[in-house]
Design a protein around this motif. Sequence first.
Motif, PDB file in Angstrom:
ATOM      1  N   SER A  24       0.934  -1.147   0.058  1.00  0.00           N
ATOM      2  CA  SER A  24      -0.002  -0.028  -0.089  1.00  0.00           C
ATOM      3  C   SER A  24       0.819   1.440   0.194  1.00  0.00           C
ATOM      4  O   SER A  24       0.637   2.094  -0.784  1.00  0.00           O
ATOM      5  CB  SER A  24      -0.815  -0.048   1.389  1.00  0.00           C
ATOM      6  OG  SER A  24      -1.927  -0.989   1.052  1.00  0.00           O
ATOM      7  N   CYS A  25       2.041   1.202   0.888  1.00  0.00           N
ATOM      8  CA  CYS A  25       2.836   2.396   0.875  1.00  0.00           C
ATOM      9  C   CYS A  25       3.596   2.413  -0.460  1.00  0.00           C
ATOM     10  O   CYS A  25       3.772   3.799  -0.946  1.00  0.00           O
ATOM     11  CB  CYS A  25       3.813   2.073   1.962  1.00  0.00           C
ATOM     12  SG  CYS A  25       3.119   2.413   3.566  1.00  0.00           S
ATOM     13  N   ARG A  27       2.466   1.661  -3.539  1.00  0.00           N
ATOM     14  CA  ARG A  27       1.236   2.274  -4.404  1.00  0.00           C
ATOM     15  C   ARG A  27       1.239   3.492  -4.184  1.00  0.00           C
ATOM     16  O   ARG A  27       1.177   4.563  -5.051  1.00  0.00           O
ATOM     17  CB  ARG A  27       0.105   1.531  -4.334  1.00  0.00           C
ATOM     18  CG  ARG A  27      -0.004   0.066  -4.976  1.00  0.00           C
ATOM     19  CD  ARG A  27      -1.261  -0.736  -4.637  1.00  0.00           C
ATOM     20  NE  ARG A  27      -1.438  -2.018  -5.310  1.00  0.00           N
ATOM     21  CZ  ARG A  27      -2.063  -1.877  -6.330  1.00  0.00           C
ATOM     22  NH1 ARG A  27      -2.567  -1.119  -7.032  1.00  0.00           N
ATOM     23  NH2 ARG A  27      -2.016  -3.264  -7.162  1.00  0.00           N
ATOM     24  N   GLN A  28       0.981   4.143  -2.923  1.00  0.00           N
ATOM     25  CA  GLN A  28       0.940   5.639  -2.594  1.00  0.00           C
ATOM     26  C   GLN A  28       2.158   6.392  -3.035  1.00  0.00           C
ATOM     27  O   GLN A  28       1.673   7.288  -3.560  1.00  0.00           O
ATOM     28  CB  GLN A  28       0.772   5.441  -0.892  1.00  0.00           C
ATOM     29  CG  GLN A  28       0.448   7.142  -0.452  1.00  0.00           C
ATOM     30  CD  GLN A  28      -1.021   7.609  -1.109  1.00  0.00           C
ATOM     31  OE1 GLN A  28      -2.047   6.927  -0.643  1.00  0.00           O
ATOM     32  NE2 GLN A  28      -0.984   8.877  -1.937  1.00  0.00           N
ATOM     33  N   LYS A  29       3.123   5.876  -2.937  1.00  0.00           N
ATOM     34  CA  LYS A  29       4.557   6.579  -3.267  1.00  0.00           C
ATOM     35  C   LYS A  29       4.268   6.743  -4.798  1.00  0.00           C
ATOM     36  O   LYS A  29       4.704   7.842  -5.313  1.00  0.00           O
ATOM     37  CB  LYS A  29       5.719   6.104  -2.962  1.00  0.00           C
ATOM     38  CG  LYS A  29       5.917   6.142  -1.589  1.00  0.00           C
ATOM     39  CD  LYS A  29       7.260   5.441  -0.896  1.00  0.00           C
ATOM     40  CE  LYS A  29       7.426   5.844   0.399  1.00  0.00           C
ATOM     41  NZ  LYS A  29       8.862   5.267   0.922  1.00  0.00           N
ATOM     42  N   GLN A  31       1.550   6.697  -6.812  1.00  0.00           N
ATOM     43  CA  GLN A  31       0.609   7.325  -7.000  1.00  0.00           C
ATOM     44  C   GLN A  31       0.843   9.027  -6.840  1.00  0.00           C
ATOM     45  O   GLN A  31       0.474   9.908  -7.799  1.00  0.00           O
ATOM     46  CB  GLN A  31      -0.731   7.167  -6.328  1.00  0.00           C
ATOM     47  CG  GLN A  31      -1.917   8.142  -6.560  1.00  0.00           C
ATOM     48  CD  GLN A  31      -3.134   7.561  -5.719  1.00  0.00           C
ATOM     49  OE1 GLN A  31      -3.029   8.016  -4.724  1.00  0.00           O
ATOM     50  NE2 GLN A  31      -4.380   7.194  -6.320  1.00  0.00           N
ATOM     51  N   ASP A  32       1.448   9.302  -5.959  1.00  0.00           N
ATOM     52  CA  ASP A  32       1.893  10.672  -5.587  1.00  0.00           C
ATOM     53  C   ASP A  32       2.886  11.255  -6.615  1.00  0.00           C
ATOM     54  O   ASP A  32       3.010  12.217  -6.999  1.00  0.00           O
ATOM     55  CB  ASP A  32       2.582  10.770  -4.328  1.00  0.00           C
ATOM     56  CG  ASP A  32       1.326  10.678  -2.998  1.00  0.00           C
ATOM     57  OD1 ASP A  32       0.553  10.715  -3.253  1.00  0.00           O
ATOM     58  OD2 ASP A  32       1.879  10.400  -1.960  1.00  0.00           O
ATOM     59  N   SER A  61      -5.123   3.106  -7.431  1.00  0.00           N
ATOM     60  CA  SER A  61      -6.236   2.876  -6.338  1.00  0.00           C
ATOM     61  C   SER A  61      -7.523   2.413  -6.433  1.00  0.00           C
ATOM     62  O   SER A  61      -8.244   2.946  -7.695  1.00  0.00           O
ATOM     63  CB  SER A  61      -6.511   4.616  -5.578  1.00  0.00           C
ATOM     64  OG  SER A  61      -7.162   4.457  -4.577  1.00  0.00           O
ATOM     65  N   ASN A  67      -7.050  12.402  -1.920  1.00  0.00           N
ATOM     66  CA  ASN A  67      -6.092  12.436  -2.987  1.00  0.00           C
ATOM     67  C   ASN A  67      -6.599  12.285  -4.386  1.00  0.00           C
ATOM     68  O   ASN A  67      -6.321  12.727  -5.557  1.00  0.00           O
ATOM     69  CB  ASN A  67      -4.939  11.450  -2.674  1.00  0.00           C
ATOM     70  CG  ASN A  67      -3.733  11.899  -3.344  1.00  0.00           C
ATOM     71  OD1 ASN A  67      -3.275  13.107  -3.519  1.00  0.00           O
ATOM     72  ND2 ASN A  67      -3.007  10.755  -3.766  1.00  0.00           N
TER      73      ASN A  67
END
Length: 217
Positions: A24-25, A27-29, A31-32, A61, A67
């Motif tokens: 998840s982390c 993917r978040q990075k 995505q950002d 996501s 976001n």
Amino acid sequence: MKKYSRVRLITAMLLVTMSFTATSCGRQKQQDEYKRQGIEQMDTKEYSKALKSFNKALSLSSTVGRNEKDIALYKASAQHKLGKNGDAINTINGLIAFDKADYRLYFLRGLIYADIGKPTKALADLKKGCALSKNSSLYVSAYETLISQGMDKTAEDFYQEMPKEARAQKKVMRLRVIGYEKKGDFASALHFAKSYLIQYPDDTDMKKEEAFLKLQS
């Protein structure tokens, strides 16, 4: 034996949780990073590349949070810049179905409607977006947009809905003077020029304008 099995089970559960969190982390990075890349591409007017970046960001996501909403708004803006106005409006419509209280959605859709010459829809969305935001500067921006699109009647209708603090903004008052002068209504233009100078007495250009309008009235 039972105790050992329970320890193994707990350990296995922890490993799965840690693996999921790490994924998840990651993917978040990612995505950002796509979001940041897209914003930079918008700044350099590389709208096709920006749209691809925002699509990649959204693909990472399966939920819609703050976001994702921001990214989708950027996506709609990129679509609009590319002339894909139908797609941009569909993107915004999808967001409104999810969150009907976000003023940005109505404001952006209103700007798009103004750009494509749909005054009634533009007026409705801009009024709603500004009312939800309660931001005077947003009213000014909307009024200026309608004027720039030649929607004088719609701009006048919008002006009547503007709060006093927004009507008193320098840019709005100046546009009122210019607008009435273009129509040949010098008396109304002079009225607004005088009102303007009461609030901004040091504006030498408006003083010259006032003197000109006095000669025409």
